[in-house]
Write an enzyme that holds these catalytic residues in place. Structure first.
Site, PDB file in Angstrom:
ATOM      1  N   ASP A  88       0.838  -1.205   0.000  1.00 35.01           N
ATOM      2  CA  ASP A  88       0.000   0.000   0.000  1.00 35.01           C
ATOM      3  C   ASP A  88       0.871   1.254   0.000  1.00 35.01           C
ATOM      4  O   ASP A  88       1.797   1.372   0.820  1.00 35.01           O
ATOM      5  CB  ASP A  88      -0.819  -0.009   1.301  1.00 35.01           C
ATOM      6  CG  ASP A  88      -2.281   0.312   1.077  1.00 35.01           C
ATOM      7  OD1 ASP A  88      -2.666   0.626  -0.060  1.00 35.01           O
ATOM      8  OD2 ASP A  88      -3.031   0.228   2.062  1.00 35.01           O
ATOM      9  N   GLU A  93     -14.485  -0.472  -0.989  1.00 34.06           N
ATOM     10  CA  GLU A  93     -14.619  -0.489   0.478  1.00 34.06           C
ATOM     11  C   GLU A  93     -15.923   0.164   0.938  1.00 34.06           C
ATOM     12  O   GLU A  93     -16.229   1.303   0.581  1.00 34.06           O
ATOM     13  CB  GLU A  93     -13.403   0.207   1.116  1.00 34.06           C
ATOM     14  CG  GLU A  93     -13.487   0.195   2.640  1.00 34.06           C
ATOM     15  CD  GLU A  93     -12.167   0.433   3.346  1.00 34.06           C
ATOM     16  OE1 GLU A  93     -11.104   0.501   2.678  1.00 34.06           O
ATOM     17  OE2 GLU A  93     -12.193   0.548   4.590  1.00 34.06           O
TER      18      GLU A  93
HETATM   19  O1  KIV Z   1      -4.915  -0.822   4.212  1.00 39.31           O
HETATM   20  C1  KIV Z   1      -5.668  -1.811   4.086  1.00 39.31           C
HETATM   21  O2  KIV Z   1      -5.536  -2.833   4.767  1.00 39.31           O
HETATM   22  C2  KIV Z   1      -6.725  -1.715   3.096  1.00 39.31           C
HETATM   23  C3  KIV Z   1      -7.833  -2.698   3.200  1.00 39.31           C
HETATM   24  C4  KIV Z   1      -8.803  -2.236   4.226  1.00 39.31           C
HETATM   25  C5  KIV Z   1      -8.460  -2.950   1.895  1.00 39.31           C
HETATM   26  O3  KIV Z   1      -6.708  -0.844   2.282  1.00 39.31           O
END
Ligand code: KIV
Length: 261
Positions: free
Chosen positions: A82, A174
């Site tokens: 991410d 989400e």
């Molecule tokens: O950061 C995360 O774990 C996410 C999930 C909630 C999809 O973006």
């Protein structure tokens, strides 16, 4: 065998895609052993593991650390890293940070919102991108469901399409109404992965701490497959009592872990 972005696109409409988040090596190892094809090292790490109130406190250094730990545990699983808040503000900044996550062990990166210029730029540099539409925790004012009004619903539909058209190979949806997630899933040619978005997405993602019942709050749309916080409490209580009563370490019967003698 490790799956790539195209493999996930091929799964659309044929086989639901299970995805779990992970932040540590041993948890990633178990997830890989279970055969889960994709792990998201999400910036949720900031809230569920680091004790921050928001994912906005997570840095690229935190993410590199956790992506590296997860990669060491799950060498044959597709890992999505991410991009944390503020690291994808423009295409060049996003590229530098995405490359950091790829070097740390990610196979692809995820970013929140319909930032088509950034997504296109990363894809042009051969970085597979996962999009994220609906509730966007990095910028949302609260964690309530969105997309209930017609106006909001068509905005989210447009955003998901923008993300796909910019080149993302998967879109996380989400906390939106199930019917909207179903419509978006039907409208897109890339897989949708739902979290609090109902059963009609192409796959589902759960935050591992929510699935484990680890922590003190779990979103209502999540499911607890165990209650690990309770186990930790019991273990800590038993250990403490046994040390105080001098039972431990006299009562060790068997050593079943790795031999470190
Ligand atoms: O950061 C995360 O774990 C996410 C999930 C909630 C999809 O973006």
């Amino acid at each position: 065998m490790k799956m790539d972005s195209q493999d996930f696109v091929t799964m659309k409409g044929s086989k639901p895609i299970p995805m779990l988040t992970a932040y540590t090596c041993p948890v990633a190892r178990s997830i890989e052993e279970a055969g889960v094809p994709v792990i998201l090292v999400g910036d949720t790490v900031g809230m569920v593991e680091m004790g921050f109130d928001s994912t906005r406190d997570v840095t690229i250094e935190h993410m590199e650390y956790h992506v590296g730990a997860v990669r060491r545990g799950a060498q044959n699983t597709h890992i999505i890293g991410d991009l944390p808040y503020g690291t994808d503000v423009d295409p060049e900044t996003a590229l530098i940070n995405a490359q950091r996550l790829i070097r740390a062990g990610a196979d692809s990166v995820k970013l929140e919102g319909p930032n088509d210029q950034v997504i296109r730029y990363l894809v042009d540099y051969n970085i597979p991108v996962v999009g994220h539409a609906g509730l966007l925790p990095q910028t949302a004012k609260n964690f309530k469901q969105i997309g209930r009004t017609g106006e909001e619903a068509s905005k989210i539909m447009n955003e998901a399409q923008t993300i796909q058209n910019a080149g993302a190979f998967m879109v996380v949806l989400e906390h939106i109404p199930y019917s909207l997630a179903d419509e978006i899933t039907k409208a897109l040619s890339v897989p949708t992965i739902g979290i609090g978005a109902g059963p009609d997405c192409d796959g589902q993602v759960l935050v591992i701490n929510d699935a484990l019942g680890l922590g003190d709050y779990w979103p209502p749309f999540s499911k607890q497959y165990a209650y690990v916080s309770k186990t930790v409490l019991e273990v800590a209580t038993d250990f403490s009592e046994e040390v105080e009563s001098r039972k431990f370490p006299n009562n060790i019967i068997q050593f079943t872990g790795t031999d470190r003698s």
